[in-house]
Design a protein around this motif. Structure first.
Motif, PDB file in Angstrom:
ATOM      1  N   CYS A 163      58.636  63.903  61.138  1.00 17.91           N
ATOM      2  CA  CYS A 163      59.004  63.552  62.515  1.00 17.91           C
ATOM      3  C   CYS A 163      58.994  62.050  62.760  1.00 17.91           C
ATOM      4  O   CYS A 163      59.323  61.595  63.842  1.00 17.91           O
ATOM      5  N   CYS A 172      55.255  59.478  59.267  1.00 14.30           N
ATOM      6  CA  CYS A 172      55.368  60.907  58.962  1.00 14.30           C
ATOM      7  C   CYS A 172      56.761  61.208  58.403  1.00 14.30           C
ATOM      8  O   CYS A 172      57.764  60.854  59.024  1.00 14.30           O
ATOM      9  N   CYS A 208      53.335  66.274  64.600  1.00 11.33           N
ATOM     10  CA  CYS A 208      53.968  67.525  64.155  1.00 11.33           C
ATOM     11  C   CYS A 208      53.077  68.354  63.227  1.00 11.33           C
ATOM     12  O   CYS A 208      53.406  69.493  62.922  1.00 11.33           O
TER      13      CYS A 208
HETATM   14 ZN   LIG Z   1      55.027  64.325  62.087  1.00 12.02          ZN
END
Ligand SMILES: [Zn+2]
Length: 320
Positions: free
Chosen positions: A39, A36, A61
């Motif tokens: 995050c 990601c 997230c």
């Molecule tokens: Zn994330």
């Protein structure tokens, strides 16, 4: 404001058609897999596919991101040479430059001035990252009369025109702008973060430009807006490989904190979500009913989206 005022339908369709052809030119076997981009969680799963590009959703997230994706070098070359990019700068943008100045840049400059005036923050210098022809800086100058204005623009042609207007413009990308480190009270970047290979490297570059005690203001597309949440792969905002990052509110917050900003505030002052959904051709019981209720209900619904961080047009105001 209506979507058609800033994105005339015929021009938008042609741009998206070219972008789709361009998107097929890249070698998918060379794409890289990432965690990601907001995050850094690996807890991500394929969520949608658009023009043969895959977009994962981060289950930690809530960020939507193209994965696997072309690396930074491939993307830079793509932006230099793609037909859709040329169409954007030679046809689309010149056509909408003046409507955009009135409908987007002027109100945006006013809003920025109000946000920072309320904080008692009056920047002595401002840098716009991805400053294009300098139109937005010209509008900012009307609000921040005493501030010195600077631009950073990767396109040599645009940087040249901006310099000719008397705006000191560095012909570079944000990531290669280290020579201007720690120089600015306020650094602004509009609609760039959704395009970059690494949002982290991009936000690090923005952070590096800001002086101690200064602010960064980033605007861009987020995932958690009514139009994108509703339309998903039908959304014209999701088109690879131009738009590859759609951070969630939590994702924006986590990324900016990780990079080192001490205060991070997020607002979604977008005005177009419901207009985009109603103009998309998608008919649901909800769209049928809200259209029937009329303009007042539609305007109040958009206002609700704005106030509850549910518009896809996202602003991050971050203090160093
Ligand atoms: Zn994330």
């Amino acid at each position: 404001m209506k979507e058609s005022e800033i994105r005339p339908k015929a021009l938008l369709q042609e741009y998206l058609r070219l972008a789709e052809i361009d998107s097929r030119q890249l070698d998918v076997t060379k794409f890289v897999k990432i965690a990601c981009p907001a995050c850094f969680s690996d807890n991500c799963q394929l969520h949608i596919t658009k023009n043969n590009y895959k977009y994962d959703l981060c289950h930690d997230c809530g960020t939507l991101f193209c994965n696997p994706r072309p690396d930074g070098e491939v993307l830079d070359r793509f932006y230099d040479s793609a037909e859709s990019s040329k169409f954007w700068s030679n046809e689309f943008f010149p056509h909408v430059a003046e409507p955009r100045r009135e409908k987007l840049f002027k109100p945006k400059a006013n809003r920025i001035f109000n946000i920072f005036s309320e904080k008692g923050f009056f920047p002595r210098n401002i840098c716009d990252v991805g400053s294009g022809y300098g139109i937005f800086l010209e509008e900012l100058k009307k609000n921040f009369e005493k501030a010195e204005l600077y631009g950073i623009e990767p396109s040599p042609e645009m940087a040249k025109i901006s310099n000719e207007k008397g705006i000191i413009t560095l012909n570079a990308s944000a990531e290669s702008s280290a020579e201007w480190s720690h120089r600015f009270d306020l650094v602004i970047s509009s609609e760039v973060i959704e395009h970059v290979f690494s949002p982290e490297q991009f936000v690090i570059s923005i952070h590096r430009l800001v002086k101690s005690g200064g602010y960064a203001l980033l605007t861009g597309l987020g995932y958690e807006g009514f139009d994108i949440l509703t339309l998903q792969e039908r959304s014209n905002s999701i088109f690879p490989p131009h738009h590859i990052n759609f951070l969630s509110i939590e994702g924006f917050e986590k990324l900016f904190k990780k990079v080192g900003f001490s205060e991070v505030e997020i607002i979604t002052p977008g005005e177009l979500d419901i207009d985009i959904v109603l103009g998309s051709g998608l008919v649901t019981e909800f769209t049928r009913l809200i259209s029937k209720r009329g303009d007042k209900t539609i305007a109040e619904f958009q206002d609700f989206l704005r106030r509850n961080k549910l518009s896809s047009h996202t602003w991050v105001i971050a203090k160093l």
